[in-house]
Design a protein around this motif. Structure first.
Motif, PDB file in Angstrom:
ATOM      1  N   PRO A  58       0.826  -1.210   0.000  1.00  0.00           N
ATOM      2  CA  PRO A  58       0.000   0.000   0.000  1.00  0.00           C
ATOM      3  C   PRO A  58       0.860   1.259   0.000  1.00  0.00           C
ATOM      4  CG  PRO A  58      -0.734  -1.542   1.698  1.00  0.00           C
ATOM      5  CD  PRO A  58       0.576  -2.060   1.165  1.00  0.00           C
ATOM      6  N   LEU A  59       0.376   2.293  -0.682  1.00  0.00           N
ATOM      7  CA  LEU A  59       1.062   3.574  -0.644  1.00  0.00           C
ATOM      8  C   LEU A  59       0.897   4.163   0.751  1.00  0.00           C
ATOM      9  CD1 LEU A  59      -0.103   5.014  -4.068  1.00  0.00           C
ATOM     10  CD2 LEU A  59       2.086   3.942  -3.524  1.00  0.00           C
ATOM     11  N   ILE A  63      -3.784   9.215  -2.573  1.00  0.00           N
ATOM     12  CA  ILE A  63      -3.506   9.675  -3.927  1.00  0.00           C
ATOM     13  C   ILE A  63      -4.780  10.220  -4.546  1.00  0.00           C
ATOM     14  CG2 ILE A  63      -1.575   8.095  -4.324  1.00  0.00           C
ATOM     15  CD1 ILE A  63      -3.590   6.393  -5.984  1.00  0.00           C
ATOM     16  N   ALA A  64      -4.593  11.039  -5.551  1.00  0.00           N
ATOM     17  CA  ALA A  64      -5.714  11.571  -6.322  1.00  0.00           C
ATOM     18  C   ALA A  64      -5.548  11.072  -7.747  1.00  0.00           C
ATOM     19  CB  ALA A  64      -5.709  13.100  -6.278  1.00  0.00           C
ATOM     20  N   TRP A  67      -8.595  11.189 -14.986  1.00  0.00           N
ATOM     21  CA  TRP A  67      -8.267  10.792 -16.350  1.00  0.00           C
ATOM     22  C   TRP A  67      -7.102   9.818 -16.286  1.00  0.00           C
ATOM     23  CZ3 TRP A  67      -4.938  12.344 -20.729  1.00  0.00           C
ATOM     24  CH2 TRP A  67      -5.464  11.937 -21.968  1.00  0.00           C
ATOM     25  N   ASN A  68      -5.971  10.105 -16.925  1.00  0.00           N
ATOM     26  CA  ASN A  68      -4.809   9.210 -16.877  1.00  0.00           C
ATOM     27  C   ASN A  68      -3.739   9.693 -15.918  1.00  0.00           C
ATOM     28  OD1 ASN A  68      -5.839   7.416 -18.729  1.00  0.00           O
ATOM     29  ND2 ASN A  68      -4.903   8.422 -20.469  1.00  0.00           N
ATOM     30  N   PHE A  69      -4.086  10.615 -15.039  1.00  0.00           N
ATOM     31  CA  PHE A  69      -3.100  11.214 -14.141  1.00  0.00           C
ATOM     32  C   PHE A  69      -3.280  10.709 -12.719  1.00  0.00           C
ATOM     33  CE2 PHE A  69      -4.168  14.698 -17.261  1.00  0.00           C
ATOM     34  CZ  PHE A  69      -3.088  14.451 -18.095  1.00  0.00           C
ATOM     35  N   VAL A  70      -2.159  10.489 -12.041  1.00  0.00           N
ATOM     36  CA  VAL A  70      -2.153  10.098 -10.638  1.00  0.00           C
ATOM     37  C   VAL A  70      -1.230  11.076  -9.919  1.00  0.00           C
ATOM     38  CG1 VAL A  70      -1.592   8.269  -8.984  1.00  0.00           C
ATOM     39  CG2 VAL A  70      -2.493   7.670 -11.239  1.00  0.00           C
ATOM     40  N   ALA A  71      -1.697  11.644  -8.808  1.00  0.00           N
ATOM     41  CA  ALA A  71      -0.928  12.650  -8.090  1.00  0.00           C
ATOM     42  C   ALA A  71      -1.303  12.608  -6.613  1.00  0.00           C
ATOM     43  CB  ALA A  71      -1.213  14.035  -8.674  1.00  0.00           C
ATOM     44  N   GLU A  76      -1.511  19.094  -8.160  1.00  0.00           N
ATOM     45  CA  GLU A  76      -0.615  18.285  -8.995  1.00  0.00           C
ATOM     46  C   GLU A  76      -1.346  17.728 -10.210  1.00  0.00           C
ATOM     47  OE1 GLU A  76       1.387  15.308  -6.694  1.00  0.00           O
ATOM     48  OE2 GLU A  76       2.644  16.771  -5.652  1.00  0.00           O
ATOM     49  N   LEU A  77      -2.618  17.363 -10.046  1.00  0.00           N
ATOM     50  CA  LEU A  77      -3.402  16.904 -11.194  1.00  0.00           C
ATOM     51  C   LEU A  77      -3.541  18.023 -12.226  1.00  0.00           C
ATOM     52  CD1 LEU A  77      -6.249  14.863  -9.481  1.00  0.00           C
ATOM     53  CD2 LEU A  77      -4.365  13.957 -10.851  1.00  0.00           C
TER      54      LEU A  77
END
Length: 118
Positions: A58-59, A63-64, A67-71, A76-77
């Protein structure tokens, strides 16, 4: 039941067919998430099916995703969205492909302004 590492979280991603994960039925286009703490995943198929079992530690932070972004957060998104739209090759390198590049849809939190505002 599939044996798994008790310290990892897992995801079941159906590719085709219906997959039961415990009492939940998951179909292609959806994902079943299982938190760490289980040494087995209760998985079964309803007829022929293919699925991916993904897992890992697990992180340690939330996280957020959009679309194709993880931040880590919406700021950051937004930066990732802008870099993608601006074709920032330092962040998103060009990939040789016969496929057409897809622009990201405008994030809903940016509203409908003419210039992106965070």
């Amino acid at each position: 039941m599939l044996p798994v590492d008790i310290g990892s979280e897992h995801a079941i991603v159906p590719l085709d067919g219906r997959v039961s994960v415990g009492e939940d039925v998951v179909e292609p286009g959806w994902i079943a998430l299982l938190p760490a703490g289980h040494d087995e995943v209760p998985v079964a198929t309803e007829g022929p099916a293919r699925f991916l079992l993904l897992g890992g530690r697990p992180l340690e932070e939330r996280i957020a995703m959009w679309w194709n972004f993880v931040a880590r957060d919406q700021q950051e998104l937004t930066a990732a969205y802008r870099d993608w739209q601006d074709r920032n090759t330092d962040r998103f390198a060009d990939v040789p492909s016969s496929l057409t590049r897809i622009d990201a849809p405008r994030p809903p939190w940016l509203g409908r302004t003419t210039r992106d505002e965070a």
